[in-house]
Design a protein around this motif. Structure first.
Motif, short mmCIF file in Angstrom:
data_model
loop_
_atom_site.label_atom_id
_atom_site.label_comp_id
_atom_site.label_asym_id
_atom_site.label_seq_id
_atom_site.Cartn_x
_atom_site.Cartn_y
_atom_site.Cartn_z
N PHE A 143 0.81 -1.21 0.00
CA PHE A 143 0.00 0.00 0.00
C PHE A 143 0.85 1.27 0.00
O PHE A 143 1.99 1.28 0.46
CB PHE A 143 -0.96 0.00 1.20
N MET A 144 0.28 2.34 -0.51
CA MET A 144 0.97 3.62 -0.59
C MET A 144 1.25 4.15 0.82
O MET A 144 0.37 4.24 1.66
CB MET A 144 0.08 4.61 -1.34
N HIS A 145 2.52 4.49 1.06
CA HIS A 145 2.91 4.97 2.39
C HIS A 145 4.25 5.67 2.31
O HIS A 145 4.95 5.60 1.30
CB HIS A 145 2.99 3.80 3.36
N TYR A 146 4.61 6.32 3.40
CA TYR A 146 5.99 6.73 3.61
C TYR A 146 6.43 6.14 4.94
O TYR A 146 5.60 5.73 5.76
CB TYR A 146 6.17 8.26 3.56
N ASP A 147 7.74 6.05 5.18
CA ASP A 147 8.22 5.33 6.35
C ASP A 147 8.06 6.16 7.61
O ASP A 147 8.39 7.36 7.63
CB ASP A 147 9.69 4.94 6.15
N ILE A 148 7.60 5.52 8.67
CA ILE A 148 7.23 6.24 9.89
C ILE A 148 8.41 6.92 10.55
O ILE A 148 8.25 7.96 11.20
CB ILE A 148 6.54 5.26 10.88
N ASP A 149 9.63 6.38 10.36
CA ASP A 149 10.79 7.00 10.99
C ASP A 149 11.40 8.13 10.15
O ASP A 149 12.38 8.75 10.57
CB ASP A 149 11.86 5.95 11.31
N LEU A 150 10.81 8.38 8.99
CA LEU A 150 11.25 9.45 8.09
C LEU A 150 12.71 9.30 7.66
O LEU A 150 13.36 10.27 7.25
CB LEU A 150 11.03 10.83 8.74
N GLY A 151 13.23 8.07 7.77
CA GLY A 151 14.62 7.85 7.42
C GLY A 151 14.83 7.62 5.93
O GLY A 151 13.92 7.23 5.20
N ASP A 152 16.05 7.87 5.48
CA ASP A 152 16.41 7.57 4.10
C ASP A 152 16.56 6.06 3.94
O ASP A 152 17.01 5.36 4.86
CB ASP A 152 17.73 8.25 3.73
N ASN A 153 16.21 5.56 2.77
CA ASN A 153 16.13 4.12 2.54
C ASN A 153 16.88 3.76 1.25
O ASN A 153 16.60 4.33 0.19
CB ASN A 153 14.64 3.74 2.42
N LEU A 154 17.82 2.84 1.36
CA LEU A 154 18.44 2.27 0.17
C LEU A 154 17.83 0.88 -0.01
O LEU A 154 18.08 -0.04 0.78
CB LEU A 154 19.96 2.16 0.33
N HIS A 155 16.99 0.75 -1.03
CA HIS A 155 16.17 -0.44 -1.24
C HIS A 155 16.80 -1.27 -2.36
O HIS A 155 16.82 -0.84 -3.52
CB HIS A 155 14.75 -0.01 -1.61
N ILE A 156 17.33 -2.45 -2.01
CA ILE A 156 18.09 -3.26 -2.95
C ILE A 156 17.25 -4.49 -3.32
O ILE A 156 16.75 -5.19 -2.43
CB ILE A 156 19.43 -3.70 -2.35
N HIS A 157 17.11 -4.75 -4.62
CA HIS A 157 16.18 -5.78 -5.07
C HIS A 157 16.90 -7.01 -5.63
O HIS A 157 17.97 -6.88 -6.23
CB HIS A 157 15.24 -5.21 -6.14
N PHE A 158 16.25 -8.20 -5.45
CA PHE A 158 16.86 -9.46 -5.87
C PHE A 158 15.84 -10.38 -6.54
O PHE A 158 14.65 -10.34 -6.24
CB PHE A 158 17.44 -10.20 -4.65
N GLU A 159 16.35 -11.22 -7.44
CA GLU A 159 15.62 -12.28 -8.14
C GLU A 159 14.79 -11.76 -9.30
O GLU A 159 15.21 -11.85 -10.43
CB GLU A 159 14.76 -13.13 -7.19
N GLY A 160 13.59 -11.26 -9.06
CA GLY A 160 12.70 -10.86 -10.14
C GLY A 160 12.65 -9.35 -10.33
O GLY A 160 13.60 -8.63 -10.03
#
Length: 295
Positions: A143-160
């Motif tokens: 679901f559409m959201h932003y992170d509650i801790d307001l921290g920066d996020n490096l989102h690394i993806h795997f497989e598909g």
């Protein structure tokens, strides 16, 4: 050429490869600008496959969630099902499923993985306690959201493959932000928005990132994200807590006040509180934008 009536105004997120620490800090981190970094994890991501997760954690019983909105007094952190990790990975490989693993802490559940990656040296001040994994089946949505801790996020993806819609904090009103919450109206289908029912969405401007194995997406704090798993796949989130005083104060408010107020009112009022907040968000958005349409 006009865009179709049921699609957002999106542009492709900027892609880079071989970025230096200085370049990342100056062009993206300081400006809080999303970027998709290719090749950042090439030295270690080959091991990050379903087979390896199944090998080291196949017998673990994992909690599973869906994209269905939580109703009434039910706690959103309560899983809808549990199964062995090996069985879940087999499910991801063989058929579409809405079942997801959410925020699976590496240090607590898969400490072996801490030896199998490096925190990318791009200038992010990582909070090294909470690398977390996220799994989803083909077609699953977050679901559409932003992170509650307001921290920066490096989102690394795997497989598909994974598709991520991103909207800046300046789009809060256009997205129908719900009070005492980090999400927008869950009745909105972000993959097929109803501009007639939710006219403010037509004003929303955002980015889209199409991720493949090994891609790293920088999501600045306060940025909204809506995720679709194009294939059964998984990701790891590396987080950095807010560094500037305004966002740090916002994190404290969200974590230690807003979340608990919402929890207790919901525990007492149940669905009435959810419905009240939704109506509040809908009417407040239209009032701010001068739209003559009320719930």
């Amino acid at each position: 050429m006009n865009k179709p009536n049921n699609t957002f105004d999106l542009i492709e997120v900027e892609k880079v490869k071989g970025i230096s620490k200085q370049e990342f800090i100056e062009k993206y981190y300081k400006k809080k600008k999303p970027v998709l970094i290719e090749g950042l994890t090439d030295s270690w991501n080959d091991k990050w496959r379903f087979d390896y997760i199944k090998e080291i954690a196949g017998e673990q019983i994992v909690p599973l969630y869906t994209s269905e909105p939580t109703k009434g007094k039910k706690n959103s952190l309560d899983p809808v099902a549990k199964m062995k990790m090996s069985e879940y990975i087999d499910l991801l490989r063989t058929q579409p499923t809405d079942l997801r693993i959410f925020f699976y802490m590496v240090k607590d559940n898969l400490p072996q993985l801490l030896k199998d990656f490096e925190f990318p040296d791009i200038g992010l001040p990582y909070f090294k306690r909470i690398p977390a994994l996220f799994f989803g089946g083909q077609g699953a949505k977050v679901f559409m959201h932003y992170d509650i801790d307001l921290g920066d996020n490096l989102h690394i993806h795997f497989e598909g493959r994974k598709r991520v819609l991103l909207f800046g904090p300046d789009q809060n009103t256009n997205l129908y932000k719900v009070p005492f919450s980090i999400c927008n109206l869950e009745s909105i289908d972000m993959s097929n928005p109803d501009f007639e029912k939710y006219p403010a969405l037509k004003n929303a401007k955002g980015l889209v990132a199409n991720m493949n194995h090994g891609d790293a997406l920088y999501i600045p704090g306060e940025w909204w994200h809506f995720i679709t798993y194009v294939d059964g796949s998984f990701s790891m989130s590396l987080r950095s807590l807010p560094q500037d005083p305004r966002r740090f104060a916002g994190m404290l408010y969200n974590v230690f006040f807003m979340r608990h107020v919402d929890f207790w009112i919901r525990k007492i009022k149940g669905q009435k509180w959810i419905d009240y907040k939704d109506k509040w968000a809908y009417n407040r958005t239209h009032k701010k934008l001068g739209i003559n349409k009320r719930a």
